[in-house]
Motif scaffolding. Sequence first.
Motif, mmCIF file in Angstrom:
data_model
loop_
_atom_site.group_PDB
_atom_site.id
_atom_site.type_symbol
_atom_site.label_atom_id
_atom_site.label_comp_id
_atom_site.label_asym_id
_atom_site.label_seq_id
_atom_site.Cartn_x
_atom_site.Cartn_y
_atom_site.Cartn_z
ATOM 1 N N SER A 1 -19.054 -28.554 17.501
ATOM 2 C CA SER A 1 -17.784 -28.794 18.181
ATOM 3 C C SER A 1 -16.666 -28.515 17.189
ATOM 4 O O SER A 1 -16.874 -28.490 15.978
ATOM 5 N N HIS A 2 -15.487 -28.271 17.714
ATOM 6 C CA HIS A 2 -14.309 -28.049 16.870
ATOM 7 C C HIS A 2 -13.118 -28.717 17.536
ATOM 8 O O HIS A 2 -12.786 -28.420 18.677
ATOM 9 N N GLU A 3 -12.509 -29.630 16.795
ATOM 10 C CA GLU A 3 -11.306 -30.288 17.275
ATOM 11 C C GLU A 3 -10.195 -30.091 16.259
ATOM 12 O O GLU A 3 -10.431 -30.069 15.049
ATOM 13 N N ALA A 4 -8.973 -29.925 16.764
ATOM 14 C CA ALA A 4 -7.826 -29.690 15.889
ATOM 15 C C ALA A 4 -6.685 -30.609 16.301
ATOM 16 O O ALA A 4 -6.497 -30.919 17.483
ATOM 17 N N VAL A 5 -5.931 -31.047 15.300
ATOM 18 C CA VAL A 5 -4.736 -31.853 15.555
ATOM 19 C C VAL A 5 -3.510 -30.988 15.285
ATOM 20 O O VAL A 5 -3.513 -30.148 14.383
ATOM 21 N N ASP A 6 -2.492 -31.171 16.074
ATOM 22 C CA ASP A 6 -1.287 -30.346 15.983
ATOM 23 C C ASP A 6 -0.232 -31.050 15.129
ATOM 24 O O ASP A 6 0.520 -31.885 15.608
ATOM 25 N N HIS A 7 -0.180 -30.678 13.836
ATOM 26 C CA HIS A 7 0.782 -31.301 12.933
ATOM 27 C C HIS A 7 2.224 -30.960 13.311
ATOM 28 O O HIS A 7 3.142 -31.752 13.070
ATOM 29 N N LYS A 8 2.411 -29.791 13.890
ATOM 30 C CA LYS A 8 3.774 -29.370 14.233
ATOM 31 C C LYS A 8 4.422 -30.292 15.269
ATOM 32 O O LYS A 8 5.638 -30.471 15.271
ATOM 33 N N SER A 9 3.607 -30.846 16.131
ATOM 34 C CA SER A 9 4.139 -31.746 17.160
ATOM 35 C C SER A 9 4.068 -33.210 16.732
ATOM 36 O O SER A 9 4.304 -34.107 17.536
ATOM 37 N N GLY A 10 3.714 -33.429 15.461
ATOM 38 C CA GLY A 10 3.642 -34.790 14.945
ATOM 39 C C GLY A 10 2.328 -35.496 15.196
ATOM 40 O O GLY A 10 2.220 -36.702 14.989
ATOM 41 N N GLU A 11 1.319 -34.752 15.624
ATOM 42 C CA GLU A 11 0.007 -35.355 15.880
ATOM 43 C C GLU A 11 -0.854 -35.247 14.619
ATOM 44 O O GLU A 11 -1.075 -34.156 14.095
ATOM 45 N N TYR A 12 -1.343 -36.385 14.120
ATOM 46 C CA TYR A 12 -2.174 -36.387 12.920
ATOM 47 C C TYR A 12 -3.553 -37.012 13.158
ATOM 48 O O TYR A 12 -4.482 -36.733 12.418
ATOM 49 N N VAL A 13 -3.666 -37.847 14.171
ATOM 50 C CA VAL A 13 -4.949 -38.447 14.512
ATOM 51 C C VAL A 13 -5.075 -38.505 16.029
ATOM 52 O O VAL A 13 -4.147 -38.899 16.725
ATOM 53 N N ARG A 14 -6.265 -38.087 16.517
ATOM 54 C CA ARG A 14 -6.558 -38.195 17.942
ATOM 55 C C ARG A 14 -8.026 -38.582 18.058
ATOM 56 O O ARG A 14 -8.917 -37.732 18.028
ATOM 57 N N GLY A 15 -8.269 -39.892 18.143
ATOM 58 C CA GLY A 15 -9.647 -40.360 18.131
ATOM 59 C C GLY A 15 -10.294 -40.068 16.784
ATOM 60 O O GLY A 15 -9.802 -40.464 15.730
#
Length: 311
Positions: free
Chosen positions: A219-233
């Motif tokens: 699996s591959h999950e990515a967080v979007d730092h540009k939108s201020g997202e650093y942790v998602r689960g």
Amino acid sequence: MNLTDPIFTCADKARDHLEQTRWPHGPVCPHCGVVNEATAIKGRSARAGLYQCNACRDQFTITVGTVFERSKVPLNKWLLATYLMASSKKGISAHQIGRTLGVTYKTAWFMCHRIREAMTETSPAPLGGPDKTVEADETFIGGREKNKHVNKRQFTRGAGAKQAVVTLVERDGRARSFHVANVNAKTLRPIIMTSVHRTSHLMTDGASFYVKPGQEFASHEAVDHKSGEYVRGKAHSNTAENFFSILKRGIIGTFHHVSEAHLKRYLAEFDFRYSNRSGLGINDAMRTDEALRMIAGKRLMYRRAGEAAYA
């Protein structure tokens, strides 16, 4: 193990400790590989710790075929330098090593690079595995801060250029860093494919060059730092960011400047300490002994300033 340990003050004690660490089942001939088939050569004219192999008849000591070979620095000082580097979380400068050991800066600098070479993994197993998570992230080392964004768009060389580093970190496990010329899919994909087990879960930031490689893992999950997202689960790259914080504090606070030619060895040093950290149940003595077990087959020589060659 501490700074007053006899192995750091007596060359004979240091040799005995190194032999017990590297040869737990008896002397190993570096010429033919036969184990425990050697005779210790005694006498006034014989060098301390000299053996003769009963199979190939060649003579050797514990340092033959290692980064310590043919060094005039006493073996106890080599072990002390290894201990200081293995136990210093953010590294220790060659100037400090020289003052502690009572050797010149040039000698200390050469010793440090030999030990860093020993800390380099030779045949590393892939990171991760079934039900394991590996984080991938990139950063830039050195150069001028105003050039950071220029280097991110297109890696540049010369004065003020930052060096690109890609690190793969196994959660609750090892770290492996690479000095790369450019941060793009062409350079990162081979690194990720060869260094991470395909059954792993890959975690990255939202950079586009991770998209295609990520499709080849469990699996591959990515967080979007540009939108201020650093942790998602469970999705985040904070473990890699924590590694970078230690790396940068070491380079900025201890070494101040790291040349492009030698950056890979500094990365190997920080990788080694992180992969053998106290959080995994490894103390300073165990970490030092692990480094001593890795000194074989990595003899490093310098012909001229800045030019490295392997014997």
